[in-house]
Design an enzyme around this catalytic site. Structure first.
Site, PDB file in Angstrom:
ATOM      1  N   GLU A  39       0.862  -1.188   0.000  1.00 17.33           N
ATOM      2  CA  GLU A  39       0.000   0.000   0.000  1.00 17.33           C
ATOM      3  C   GLU A  39       0.897   1.236   0.000  1.00 17.33           C
ATOM      4  OE1 GLU A  39      -4.050  -1.161   2.410  1.00 17.33           O
ATOM      5  OE2 GLU A  39      -2.258  -0.891   3.607  1.00 17.33           O
ATOM      6  N   ASN A  82      -5.910  -3.139   6.456  1.00 10.51           N
ATOM      7  CA  ASN A  82      -6.158  -3.303   7.890  1.00 10.51           C
ATOM      8  C   ASN A  82      -7.519  -2.762   8.311  1.00 10.51           C
ATOM      9  OD1 ASN A  82      -3.990  -4.792   8.947  1.00 10.51           O
ATOM     10  ND2 ASN A  82      -2.650  -3.039   8.645  1.00 10.51           N
TER      11      ASN A  82
END
Ligand SMILES: NC(=O)c1ccc[n+]([C@@H]2O[C@H](COP(=O)([O-])OP(=O)(O)OC[C@H]3O[C@@H](n4cnc5c(N)ncnc54)[C@H](O)[C@@H]3O)[C@@H](O)[C@H]2O)c1
Length: 312
Positions: A180, A219
């Protein structure tokens, strides 16, 4: 590169930021990488970078932590060679591209630094302040592998907030394809593009972009799921094996949520949950008491030999 007296670990004196140099000879001008922290993630990130042909220096807090990290990294490389993922020549060349230190002052000549220390805002902020002082190239990218801490907080701790970005790898870094990229509000478009070029063209990872919101993409989806599994176990609805088998055999997940929490590290799961809860105040991000008790007891999962399961 001008040679400078290396400052004491983490107590660096400010060095001058050099002129921009010609960055056309390497992808995005990155050939020398620094990795701060040689735990699960730092070791994996250093391995990925060195296997991709970059010269990598790894920093740890103490000689003991450095030895543990170095062994972790060397064992992983040896396994990759045993399994035929890298040739003996590549193995040897990768080892030669790696060096280790306990002195962040040795990062003066780095083009890219990736911080991968414990998920603690104060510790990371201090490291960014030191990096800002020791890394001399104004082109250098200062990245964090944080899972949840706002990148803008790390960026504004430096005098070059345009050069700070989140480059978030997944565990184990040599295996997982995803990275990411998380620009802070202050990150320049050039820093984003150069980081993306390194991640995709040099490290051969797949980059996705996320906004600087705690948890980013993966997450934000994963942590509430892991916390739900821990709550389910804590309230006695099912055994740890049945919870994990439920998701492995019923949903074809390669690893159930309690095993995955142990792999990530329960301290990291708790810290990420705390950051997400602090940001959004959503009850589903609140760490269950059992998770906090296990962290307090030092049962952090695989890395300490015991978590929801025990490991030899
Ligand atoms: N574990 C995961 O699955 C995972 C996945 C993606 C991102 N992350 C993130 O990566 C970071 C590291 O996580 P980890 O799982 O590798 O943790 P870890 O506990 O395995 O390793 C952390 C390392 O940082 C070192 N350290 C602490 N303070 C330091 C300092 N001041 N200077 C140098 N080294 C220092 C420790 O000695 C330790 O070796 C965290 O920000 C975490 O959120 C973790």
């Amino acid at each position: 590169m001008a040679s400078r007296r290396a400052p004491e670990p983490y107590g660096a004196c400010r060095t001058e930021i050099s002129e921009r140099h010609d960055v056309t000879d390497t992808v995005a001008g990155v050939s020398r990488v620094g990795v701060v922290g040689c735990g699960q993630m730092g070791a994996g990130i250093a391995e990925v970078c060195a296997r991709s042909g970059l010269e990598v220096k790894v920093a740890e807090t103490t000689g003991e932590a450095l030895e543990i990290g170095r062994t972790r990294l060397y064992n992983s490389l040896a396994k990759a060679a045993e399994r035929g993922k890298i040739s003996d020549e590549e193995h040897q060349a990768t080892l030669e591209r790696l060096s280790f230190t306990t002195d962040l002052g040795e990062f003066a000549d780095r083009d890219l630094v990736i911080e991968a220390v414990v998920e603690n805002e104060q510790v990371k902020t201090e490291i960014f302040q030191v990096l800002d002082q020791v890394v001399t190239s104004r082109d250098a990218i200062l990245a964090s592998n944080t899972s949840s801490i706002p990148l803008v907080k790390l960026a504004v701790a430096t005098s070059r907030p345009d050069q700070v970005i989140g480059i978030h790898f997944f565990n184990p870094a040599p295996v997982q394809k995803l990275v990411e990229l998380i620009p802070a509000l202050t990150t320049s478009e050039e820093t984003i593009k150069r980081s993306e070029a390194v991640v995709e063209q040099v490290l051969a990872k797949h980059a996705i972009r996320a906004q600087d919101r705690s948890g980013f993409v993966v997450n934000a989806l994963l942590i509430p799921y892991l916390l739900s599994a821990i709550r389910m176990f804590e309230s006695g609805i099912a055994s740890r094996e049945d919870i994990d088998n439920g998701m492995e055999l019923g949903c074809a997940h390669p690893m159930g949520p309690l095993k995955l929490s142990d792999l990530i590290g329960l301290d990291t799961v708790a810290s990420v949950a705390d950051s997400m809860y602090a940001e959004f105040k959503e009850p589903l991000y609140a760490a269950p008491p059992l998770l906090q008790r296990m962290v307090d007891a030092g049962r952090l999962g695989r890395k300490t030999g015991s978590g929801f399961y025990t490991y030899s």
